[in-house]
Design a protein around this motif. Structure first.
Motif, mmCIF file in Angstrom:
data_model
loop_
_atom_site.group_PDB
_atom_site.id
_atom_site.type_symbol
_atom_site.label_atom_id
_atom_site.label_comp_id
_atom_site.label_asym_id
_atom_site.label_seq_id
_atom_site.Cartn_x
_atom_site.Cartn_y
_atom_site.Cartn_z
ATOM 1 N N VAL A 90 0.840 -1.199 0.000
ATOM 2 C CA VAL A 90 0.000 0.000 0.000
ATOM 3 C C VAL A 90 0.877 1.251 0.000
ATOM 4 C CG1 VAL A 90 -1.674 1.339 1.340
ATOM 5 C CG2 VAL A 90 -1.959 -1.146 1.102
ATOM 6 N N ALA A 91 1.848 1.310 0.919
ATOM 7 C CA ALA A 91 2.731 2.478 0.986
ATOM 8 C C ALA A 91 3.598 2.584 -0.260
ATOM 9 C CB ALA A 91 3.610 2.400 2.235
ATOM 10 N N LEU A 92 4.065 1.447 -0.759
ATOM 11 C CA LEU A 92 4.880 1.449 -1.980
ATOM 12 C C LEU A 92 4.072 2.014 -3.148
ATOM 13 C CD1 LEU A 92 7.546 0.687 -3.370
ATOM 14 C CD2 LEU A 92 6.618 -1.623 -3.657
ATOM 15 N N GLY A 93 2.851 1.546 -3.291
ATOM 16 C CA GLY A 93 1.996 2.050 -4.351
ATOM 17 C C GLY A 93 1.767 3.548 -4.234
ATOM 18 N N GLU A 94 1.537 4.024 -3.020
ATOM 19 C CA GLU A 94 1.334 5.464 -2.816
ATOM 20 C C GLU A 94 2.557 6.263 -3.232
ATOM 21 O OE1 GLU A 94 0.260 5.816 1.299
ATOM 22 O OE2 GLU A 94 -1.788 5.064 0.950
ATOM 23 N N ARG A 95 3.745 5.769 -2.898
ATOM 24 C CA ARG A 95 4.974 6.502 -3.215
ATOM 25 C C ARG A 95 5.280 6.556 -4.703
ATOM 26 N NH1 ARG A 95 9.144 4.849 1.586
ATOM 27 N NH2 ARG A 95 7.860 5.641 3.288
ATOM 28 N N VAL A 96 4.848 5.535 -5.446
ATOM 29 C CA VAL A 96 5.157 5.512 -6.889
ATOM 30 C C VAL A 96 3.910 5.704 -7.748
ATOM 31 C CG1 VAL A 96 7.214 4.098 -6.537
ATOM 32 C CG2 VAL A 96 5.041 2.991 -7.093
ATOM 33 N N HIS A 97 2.791 6.066 -7.086
ATOM 34 C CA HIS A 97 1.545 6.394 -7.787
ATOM 35 C C HIS A 97 0.958 5.203 -8.538
ATOM 36 C CE1 HIS A 97 2.476 10.439 -6.581
ATOM 37 N NE2 HIS A 97 3.620 10.378 -7.232
ATOM 38 N N LEU A 98 0.880 4.057 -7.828
ATOM 39 C CA LEU A 98 0.250 2.850 -8.352
ATOM 40 C C LEU A 98 -0.720 2.333 -7.306
ATOM 41 C CD1 LEU A 98 3.267 0.726 -9.706
ATOM 42 C CD2 LEU A 98 1.564 1.943 -11.086
ATOM 43 N N SER A 99 -1.637 1.485 -7.723
ATOM 44 C CA SER A 99 -2.469 0.779 -6.746
ATOM 45 C C SER A 99 -1.575 -0.204 -5.992
ATOM 46 C CB SER A 99 -3.596 0.022 -7.453
ATOM 47 O OG SER A 99 -3.061 -1.066 -8.193
ATOM 48 N N SER A 100 -2.026 -0.639 -4.831
ATOM 49 C CA SER A 100 -1.228 -1.605 -4.069
ATOM 50 C C SER A 100 -1.091 -2.920 -4.838
ATOM 51 C CB SER A 100 -1.833 -1.850 -2.689
ATOM 52 O OG SER A 100 -3.144 -2.366 -2.804
ATOM 53 N N THR A 101 -2.123 -3.300 -5.590
ATOM 54 C CA THR A 101 -2.068 -4.531 -6.390
ATOM 55 C C THR A 101 -1.015 -4.425 -7.481
ATOM 56 O OG1 THR A 101 -4.401 -4.918 -5.954
ATOM 57 C CG2 THR A 101 -3.425 -6.120 -7.798
ATOM 58 N N ALA A 102 -0.978 -3.286 -8.180
ATOM 59 C CA ALA A 102 0.016 -3.082 -9.244
ATOM 60 C C ALA A 102 1.427 -3.019 -8.658
ATOM 61 C CB ALA A 102 -0.292 -1.815 -10.035
ATOM 62 N N ALA A 103 1.560 -2.366 -7.507
ATOM 63 C CA ALA A 103 2.878 -2.288 -6.857
ATOM 64 C C ALA A 103 3.345 -3.689 -6.455
ATOM 65 C CB ALA A 103 2.817 -1.364 -5.645
ATOM 66 N N ALA A 104 2.444 -4.494 -5.891
ATOM 67 C CA ALA A 104 2.793 -5.853 -5.480
ATOM 68 C C ALA A 104 3.178 -6.704 -6.686
ATOM 69 C CB ALA A 104 1.622 -6.496 -4.739
ATOM 70 N N ARG A 105 2.433 -6.581 -7.774
ATOM 71 C CA ARG A 105 2.727 -7.352 -8.978
ATOM 72 C C ARG A 105 4.094 -6.989 -9.537
ATOM 73 N NH1 ARG A 105 2.244 -5.741 -13.827
ATOM 74 N NH2 ARG A 105 0.762 -4.087 -13.391
ATOM 75 N N ARG A 106 4.392 -5.685 -9.589
ATOM 76 C CA ARG A 106 5.691 -5.257 -10.122
ATOM 77 C C ARG A 106 6.837 -5.653 -9.185
ATOM 78 N NH1 ARG A 106 6.331 -0.395 -13.881
ATOM 79 N NH2 ARG A 106 4.395 -0.358 -15.067
ATOM 80 N N ARG A 107 6.622 -5.543 -7.867
ATOM 81 C CA ARG A 107 7.665 -5.959 -6.919
ATOM 82 C C ARG A 107 7.967 -7.443 -7.102
ATOM 83 N NH1 ARG A 107 8.420 -4.840 -0.681
ATOM 84 N NH2 ARG A 107 6.442 -3.752 -0.868
ATOM 85 N N LYS A 108 6.915 -8.257 -7.237
ATOM 86 C CA LYS A 108 7.117 -9.696 -7.426
ATOM 87 C C LYS A 108 7.869 -9.974 -8.715
ATOM 88 C CE LYS A 108 4.913 -14.194 -7.223
ATOM 89 N NZ LYS A 108 6.212 -14.791 -7.284
ATOM 90 N N MET A 109 7.584 -9.243 -9.784
ATOM 91 C CA MET A 109 8.291 -9.412 -11.054
ATOM 92 C C MET A 109 9.780 -9.092 -10.874
ATOM 93 S SD MET A 109 9.631 -7.376 -13.862
ATOM 94 C CE MET A 109 8.929 -5.815 -13.432
ATOM 95 N N LEU A 110 10.085 -8.021 -10.125
ATOM 96 C CA LEU A 110 11.489 -7.666 -9.879
ATOM 97 C C LEU A 110 12.185 -8.735 -9.033
ATOM 98 C CD1 LEU A 110 10.944 -3.864 -9.209
ATOM 99 C CD2 LEU A 110 12.138 -4.853 -11.186
ATOM 100 N N GLU A 111 11.467 -9.279 -8.057
ATOM 101 C CA GLU A 111 12.032 -10.343 -7.220
ATOM 102 C C GLU A 111 12.242 -11.618 -8.040
ATOM 103 O OE1 GLU A 111 9.884 -8.824 -3.102
ATOM 104 O OE2 GLU A 111 9.034 -10.509 -4.220
ATOM 105 N N ASP A 112 11.223 -12.004 -8.805
ATOM 106 C CA ASP A 112 11.304 -13.239 -9.594
ATOM 107 C C ASP A 112 12.377 -13.157 -10.681
ATOM 108 O OD1 ASP A 112 9.293 -14.281 -8.064
ATOM 109 O OD2 ASP A 112 7.726 -14.074 -9.601
#
Length: 164
Positions: free
Chosen positions: A29-51
């Motif tokens: 949620v906080a990550l999405g707020e900082r980069v102007h994304l929904s929390s779902t989009a932020a989580a999806r992109r974070r997982k892509m970077l991790e994977d």
């Protein structure tokens, strides 16, 4: 798993990376707020970077000074040979040194650079005698004591320059 070399990152991905470098425990949620994304989009992109392997793990930063290891020593080690067997034997031994937090094989007139953490100058004398001087094939050890840390980053700022 996607090949990180073929992963096409955009500005938002670099902003995500910058934020998780600053705080690896940041919520989606906080990550999405900082980069102007929904929390779902932020989580999806974070997982892509991790994977992809770009974020292989998360760690905690400890204050070693508060934990009694306030003296940092940069140690340059020259070996008596650069034969592969000598390098392998040294590397196998150095990873067992409990006072060492970092060691790299480097170019130039030094073979290895290490960072050692100790409690006192007397403690470094003990580490020098019991850990460093017992390493195989060592020809010369040069120690430099850190007087003051000027800067420390986990990644260079240049990674994000012009990308965020």
């Amino acid at each position: 798993m996607p090949d990180s070399a073929n992963l096409d990152l955009d500005r938002t991905d670099y902003r995500l990376l910058r934020e998780i470098v600053e705080d690896g425990r940041i919520s989606d949620v906080a990550l999405g707020e900082r980069v102007h994304l929904s929390s779902t989009a932020a989580a999806r992109r974070r997982k892509m970077l991790e994977d992809s392997g770009m974020v292989p793990r998360y760690t905690a930063t400890l204050d070693l000074n508060k934990l009694g290891l306030g003296i940092v020593v940069h140690v340059a080690i020259e070996l008596n040979s650069q034969a592969e067997s000598v390098l392998n034997e040294f590397e196998s031994a150095v990873v067992k040194c409990p006072s060492m937090s970092y060691c790299s094989f480097v170019s130039g007139d030094t073979d290895f650079l290490m960072i050692v953490h100790v409690r006192s100058f007397e403690d470094y004398d003990r580490v020098y005698r019991s850990e460093l001087s017992t390493l195989p094939h060592v020809a010369k050890i040069r120690s430099s004591f850190v007087m003051r840390r000027v800067a420390q980053r986990t990644v260079p700022q240049a990674l994000f320059d012009g990308r965020v």
